[in-house]
Every structure is written in C-alpha cells, then in structure tokens.
Write a protein that holds these residues in place. Structure first.
Motif, PDB file in Angstrom:
ATOM      1  N   ILE A 736      32.001  40.316  33.894  1.00 45.33           N
ATOM      2  CA  ILE A 736      31.571  40.080  35.281  1.00 45.33           C
ATOM      3  C   ILE A 736      32.661  40.503  36.257  1.00 45.33           C
ATOM      4  N   VAL A 792      25.886  42.018  35.600  1.00 44.98           N
ATOM      5  CA  VAL A 792      26.360  40.747  36.153  1.00 44.98           C
ATOM      6  C   VAL A 792      25.228  39.716  36.172  1.00 44.98           C
ATOM      7  N   SER A 796      25.422  36.099  33.938  1.00 46.17           N
ATOM      8  CA  SER A 796      25.717  34.901  34.728  1.00 46.17           C
ATOM      9  C   SER A 796      24.465  34.040  34.879  1.00 46.17           C
ATOM     10  N   TRP A 799      23.928  34.901  40.703  1.00 47.36           N
ATOM     11  CA  TRP A 799      24.943  35.646  41.439  1.00 47.36           C
ATOM     12  C   TRP A 799      24.435  35.843  42.871  1.00 47.36           C
TER      13      TRP A 799
END
Length: 833
Positions: A736, A792, A796, A799
């Motif tokens: 990330i 990303v 995650s 985000w």
C-alpha cells in the motif's frame, strides 16, 4: 280513552332532535294496487315540482324511476324489500329532470270491501350531511318505528287505514272504517277534526302530540305524534286528509337516555390511551344500557401497528382480539372469563364472527344458553353465562373509517327486560361516538410508534468517539407527544483516528421538522464521508438545503419553501489535538479546559443554511489540551422566555465548569433546569471529552523526491510495524505504501510525507502538493499504469483522500489482528534508511 293534545303547526321538518315534526315524512302519493297515482299533496309538489293534475291518474314511475315496469304496487314493494331491506333509499325525478335522493316508505292500506291503497312517502336526504343522515340515532330509530296511516274523505270519514294505526290509539280497522273521530273518541275529537278541516281548506301540514291510555295497556301512557296532510285529485281539489301517526313512547325514553349519554360521553375523548378509552366506554354503558359490557379490540389497535382489519370474510387467519374494557354491576366482573389485556378467542360459528363478516350489529333478545348452541364452542364463556343468568345479548362492531377496531358486547343479567331495537340503536350510537375516540387514540399510538421509530433512525443510537473523544448527549424535544423534533447531533468517525462533531437545528419542531432534520443529517454524513473541511462542508450543505426547499415547492414557479437550519461542524484530530470548526448561524461551542476554565471561542458566524445569502463560511482551528470538554448545543438550551442568550450561556458555563464529573452527570446538570417544564424549542446537548494519541502510536517521515523514496517508505513502514509488533501486516502495508508514494511521485512536484497511525485500525497516509484527488479506475490490458489504486483498494479495508492546505492526503486502512496490543516503543528513526 283519555287523550291530551299538544299542537305543532308548520311544515314537516327533519332534524337531529326527535320531536313531533321529525316523525312525519313528506307524503308523496296514494297509489292503487296497479301503481296508479290516486292522490297528491302540496308538499309533494314542492319536492318534485309536479302538480296534482300532472301525476294523478298516471303511473308512479313518472316520479319514482325505481318503480319501473312493476306489474303491481305489491310486487314493487316486495322487490324493494328483497333488494334493499325496508324501508330504504331511492331516487325521485324532479319535473326539471333533476334526480333527488330520498328515504322511501310504502304502507299498505285497506278499505271497506277489501279495497287496497298504498301510501308512498319520502323524506328528502339530498340536502343533509352524511353525519346528519347516518351519524345520528334518530334516523334509524324513526325508520324502524311502525307508522299508523289513516285516510279520511272530505267529510272526515275513514276510507283507508293500515294495521299499525291500532297500536297507537287502540281502535281496530273494522271499527274505524266509515266513521269519523267524533264517533270513536269521547273527548278531544272535536279539536282534531277542527285541525283536519283547517288542513283541507289551507293545505298546510299540521303536527300534534297527544298522550293516550290504551285499553290493552292501562298501566302505561303512550305518547303519540300525528301529522295531517291534504290529498289532492287530478283537478287540484281536496280529496281528503291523510293522517300519519307514530308511537313516540320508546323514542321519548331513548331521548332521555341519549341525553344522559350526551352529558357523560364527552369524557370519551379525554384520553389518547386506547385501553383507557375502552374502559371509559365500559364504565359509561353500565348500568345505563347493560348489566355487563366487554370491549375486545383487534390486537394491533393499542399499539398502532400492523395493517388495518377490514370487514368481510375472515379467511384462514381471523383477527386476534384482546379484552380492553370491562364493567359490570357485580363486583369483580364475574361474567368475564378473561381480564383486561388477555387474548379473547372467537368461536368460529357465532354472533361474533357474523358481526365481523357483515359489519352489522347482532341482537339476541333472548339468549339461549342451553347445551347445543354456539356457546358450546367456548366452554368457559358458556359456564359464566349460565352461572350469572345471562339472558339477553347485543354485539356491536367498533368501526372507524372502514376499519374494524373491535367489538362491544352488551349483556343483561339482573334486568329482566330483554334488549330491544331501541337498546341496540342507543348502543350503536354510543359505540359510534366511542369509535371516534378510539380511532383518535389508535392514530396517536400509530404516530407515536412511528415517531419513536423515526427518532431511533434519525438520532444516533450509540455515540462512537473511538480513540478521539468520549461522548454523551441529551435530547429534549419540545413536541413531547411525539418525541421528535428538528434538532440533531452526531459523532462521525473519520479516517486517521479523527472524529467529526455536529449539532444542527431545523426551524420548528414536531414530525415535519424531524423529517427535514433526517434529510440534513443524512446529507451531513454523506459530506463527512467525503472528508471535507468544515467550511467547505457547510457550503455544500447550504446548497443542499436550498435545493431541498426548491424540491418542496408545490409548483415550478412557486417560491422555494423555507427550510431554515443552523449547524456547527467540527473535526478533531487526536494525533495533533487540533480541532477545526465552522458554524452556520449556530451558537458557538463551550470549551472547558481540564482546570474548569470556560471559554466560548469567537468563531465567525456564517449565515443560517438555506437562506441563499451567498456569504462564505470560515473555519477556525484551535489546539485543545488533552481532557478538554467540548460542548455543542442548540439555542433551546440557552434561550427561553425568562432569560436571554447571554444569561443562558453563563448558566451553561457554570454547569460545565466542574472538573472530575462524568459526562453523564454534566449532561444532567446542564439540562436539569429544563426538565419537567414545557419547552418552546427542542433542546440538544452534545458533550465530548477529548483524548490524544500517544506519540508512540504515530510515526511520520518526509520522503526525498527521488527514486529511493519508495524503497525508503517500504523500509520505514516495515521497521515501524516491527516496533509495534505488527509484523503480520508488513506485506500488505508495504504494498500500500509503495503504491501511494509512487502515485505522489508521479503526480506532484513538492515534498511527500508518510504517516502511520495505530489506533483501532492501522492507517497509512501519504501527503503531497497535488490538489487533484485520485479516483479508482479499471486499467485496460494494454495499459502500463492505472493499477496502483486498484491494488490499494484490494489490500485495505477502505481507502480515500481529502483536501488539505497546500495539497491532499491519500489514506488507506488495514485491520489490526484481534490479538495484537500496542506496546510502548522507543524513539523512531527520523529518516528512513
């Protein structure tokens, strides 16, 4: 036979008070057995416009379309009785072709030698309201009362009479036919004959009341009312007099009892509690109408929940009833097997199911309680009925606006007289009045239930301040009946351990203000998810309020509806202990430092939302000590009729300046002066006590703008995760960080900062100088770029990005392992290696 006369001259009238003139219909015609008109009246001419010479000798179908092609008058009467019941309603045709709604009665008359005539009488109902024709007891009472009819010739000799006339004066038809009154009555006959001669000459309808003692009931006086009408022939000359009489004895008794109901039933609307309203009805009806009464309501009525029950076939799942009201002349109500609140079973074949199916009341003057009847389906009910001598029953549906609310059961035990039609009519009248109160209470319960649900949905059920703040609140609506208003508050978690605090106030209170408040609260949450600065958020919220006002306008050309609202929005960052806030026409917050010193910061006051002034909103950033108390509130807390805003703010500051007290205690202290008194505005108080993140849980670096930036960012992240004991997150976090730093290098020209925050989640933040916010897109196969944010998003939990002064922050969150615990760490490297 004695007779006492009272005169009531004048035309026939219709009214809600039952008196002598109410009993008289408008005589329309005399018909022979073929349906030919043989006599006419002046009142008939006034009603339908036809003179006697226009209709006498012609078919009744000329003015009575429903007569149609009936072969005889008797056949027409039989058809009406089968189709509509008797008496009933129909239409008559006016001379100018208008159609009038009327109440119709036809009485069979017999004369000497077996001759037959029919008296057709109508009452105009077209000009009466629905309440006047259906909502009063007198219409049904009069329509069911037998009327006596006597037709006399110009010499006042009886030519035709019906059977009911004998019930009113004790004179049989055979004795009456061919004779004058003076030949039958020993007193007062000359008075009545004088009246009839006056009617023959003038054509004016006359009405009289008189009392008689009939031979068959010498122990009881009868009150009768009689009306006199002139009958006209085809030449317009008088043929004789038609005399209509009604026994008013039961009507007078009913009027006396209804007068008692009028005096006492006003309290039926004094409560909005369904159970209490039911009990009031039961208490009122005993012993006035019955020795025992029970009210059973459909189970959803007390709570205002569930679909309404319609009258009709019960289907496979009949409605469930609960006992709501009970009263008896006997202590302890021994007649009822069920107490208030208990479910009441409905026998599948019984008077109760018939009432539910048809919507019509049931009268059982002599109730058969012996084995083999419907009572066998309810053994507990049958046993109580036999033990207590139940001998007469009425079941009346409780209806309002085509909805079945329940049933009322009237029973006699000690009173030896069985229920009669007049008792049923009075019971229906009482239940109809109570149904309005019960329906109001049901609607209130329904609105109250909806309001509570609305309140639960619109206001936060649990304040979650995360690691940033501890929060508590109080909400006191001015509309205490519904429990909702136009104030709202919220604590909204934001990325990076930050939290948004909001308090707003829509003009007005009650359900309408609550609905508007719900829309604004949703808008604020949506804008907060965009992570906008307070001043920009209020700017966009102002546009939203203006747009809502335009949408609420009934027509495109109408001026926008004024929504009107104030709001205070703040964002607190526990990592820096800085709080940024802006307000739109709202009172400033109160800030209490850990030592108890109170300040009201001088924030620029922007205009209220939705008024369209176009003035900008300004944000102010303050640094707060750890443990500071921040109070956000609405003006209902500090402003009242007794004191101004400045005094209210001083009082609020004094209540909050108590270090060491819990937030719940402080909420109680601050709102205690308002408890128990009628408020003119909603009151909202949101208290938060700030926390700060330990420096050991925040790590930040400034990265060089060269190719080594990505490697150094990965190395710094791995090192920090090892220090925090989160090595298991290294792979995902390094990926990330790599993608976010790569994007910053590619799209910005200034310095790049990396920050890791360990709180309830692990947050990775990359700050650069490019103002344009990134967006996720799907890269095509041939493209070399465009996959970084996609990776990303996959690695995650969520985000996003937000604008900051001089650029933007792109962040991503990673879930912490459940077993992990932050531990104290030493100094972090200032620069990545």
């Amino acid at each position: 036979m004695s007779m006492t006369l009272t005169s009531h001259p004048g035309a026939v009238t219709l009214g809600k008070q039952l008196n002598a003139s109410d009993m008289s219909d408008t005589v329309i015609a005399l018909l022979d057995e073929r349906g030919t008109v043989t006599g006419w009246t002046q009142a008939a001419e006034q009603l339908v416009g036809h003179r006697a010479r226009d209709v006498v000798g012609r078919s009744a179908a000329l003015v009575l379309p429903s007569f149609g092609r009936a072969s005889t008058t008797a056949a027409f009467v039989e058809r009406c009785s089968v189709q509509n019941g008797w008496p009933g309603t129909t239409t008559v045709r006016h001379r100018d072709s208008r159609v009038l709604d009327v109440g119709l009665r036809i009485s069979a008359l017999r004369g000497q030698g077996g001759a037959e005539q029919w008296l057709v009488s109508v009452a105009d109902t077209g000009g009466l309201s629905e309440e006047a024709t259906a909502g009063s007891v007198w219409g049904p009472l009069l329509s069911r009362a037998p009327i006596g009819v006597v037709v006399r010739d110009r010499e006042l000799r009886c030519t035709f009479v019906n059977d009911a006339a004998e019930q009113h004066d004790g004179v049989s038809a055979d004795r009456r036919l061919g004779h004058r009154l003076a030949e039958l009555y020993d007193t007062k006959a000359e008075v009545l004959e004088a009246v009839m001669r006056h009617v023959l000459c003038s054509g004016t309808t006359r009405v009289h009341e008189y009392q008689t003692c009939l031979p068959m009931s010498l122990d009881r006086e009868h009150l009768s009312a009689v009306s006199f009408h002139r009958l006209l022939g085809a030449d317009g000359q008088a043929l004789g007099v038609c005399v209509i009489s009604v026994d008013m004895t039961e009507s007078r008794q009913a009027r006396e009892r209804l007068a008692v109901l009028d005096q006492t039933s006003a309290r039926l609307g004094s409560t909005l509690d369904v159970m209490q309203a039911s009990q009031e009805l039961a208490d009122l009806a005993v012993p006035l109408l019955a020795d025992y009464i029970a009210l059973d309501l459909e189970q959803s009525v007390p709570f205002g929940e569930g679909p309404p029950v319609r009258i009709g076939p019960l289907g496979e799942r009949p409605p469930v009833f609960r006992r709501a009201g009970l009263a008896s002349i006997h202590p302890g109500v021994p007649e009822s097997p069920w107490v208030r609140g208990e479910p009441v079973p409905v026998p599948p074949i019984s008077p109760f199911t018939e009432v539910l199916r048809t919507g019509r009341s049931h009268l059982d003057p002599v109730l058969d309680t012996t084995p083999g009847t419907w009572l066998d389906q309810a053994p507990a009910l049958a046993r109580r009925a036999r033990e207590n001598g139940v001998h007469s029953l009425m079941v009346v549906p409780i209806r309002a606006r085509c909805v079945l609310l329940g049933v009322a059961i009237f029973i006699r035990t000690e009173d030896p007289l069985p229920f009669q039609e007049i008792d049923l009519l009075l019971a229906e009248e009482l239940v109809a009045r109570a149904a309005q109160s019960l329906d109001n209470a049901r609607q209130y319960a329904r609105e109250h239930t909806a309001s509570l649900a609305l309140q639960r949905d619109l206001l936060p059920r649990r304040l979650t301040g995360g690691t940033a703040v501890e929060a508590a609140s109080r909400y006191l609506p001015a509309d205490v009946d519904h429990g909702v208003g136009g104030d709202w508050f919220d604590v909204i978690p934001l990325p990076g351990a930050r939290v948004a605090l909001v308090v707003g106030d829509v003009v007005g209170h009650g359900l309408h203000a609550a609905a508007a408040m719900g829309r604004l609260r949703t808008a604020v949450r949506t804008l907060a998810d965009m992570d906008l600065p307070p001043d920009e958020l209020l700017t966009r919220l102002d546009f939203t309020v203006q747009r809502l006002g335009e949408e609420d306008a009934e027509t495109p050309h109408q001026a926008p509806a004024a929504v009107g609202a104030t709001c205070l929005y703040a964002v607190y960052d526990p990592a820096t202990r800085r709080c940024s806030m802006a307000r739109a026409g709202h009172p400033p917050p109160a800030i209490v430092d850990p030592r108890g010193r109170v300040t009201f910061p001088d924030l620029p006051c922007g205009p209220p939302l939705g008024i369209g002034l176009g003035d900008p909103f300004e944000a102010v950033e303050l640094e707060l000590s750890e443990g500071s108390l921040l109070a956000l509130y609405t003006d209902g807390l500090i402003e009242s009729r007794d004191h101004d805003i400045d005094e209210g703010m001083r009082r609020l500051g004094a209540a909050l300046a108590q270090p060491g007290r819990s937030l719940e205690d402080l909420c109680d202290i601050a709102t205690e002066p308002l408890s128990g008194r009628a408020a003119c505005d909603d009151v909202t108080l949101l208290l938060v006590r700030t926390r700060s993140l330990s420096p050991a849980r925040v790590a930040s670096w400034t990265l060089p703008r060269d190719r080594s930036a990505v490697r150094r960012a990965r190395h710094a992240a791995a090192f920090q995760l090892a220090e925090w004991g989160l090595e298991g997150l290294a792979d995902s976090t390094e990926l990330i960080v790599s993608e976010l730093v790569t994007n910053a290098l590619r799209h910005s020209a200034g310095p790049i900062d990396l920050r890791l925050i360990q709180h309830q989640v692990l947050t990775c933040e990359v700050t650069d100088t490019e103002a344009c916010l990134p967006r996720l897109r799907r890269a095509h196969i041939a493209e070399e770029n465009g996959r970084g944010l996609f990776l990303v998003a996959r690695m995650s939990r969520r985000w996003g990005s937000r604008s900051v002064s001089g650029g933007k922050v792109v962040w991503a969150e990673v879930d912490l392992p459940y077993a992990s615990r932050p531990r104290q760490v030493g100094a972090l490297p200032a620069q990545p290696r």
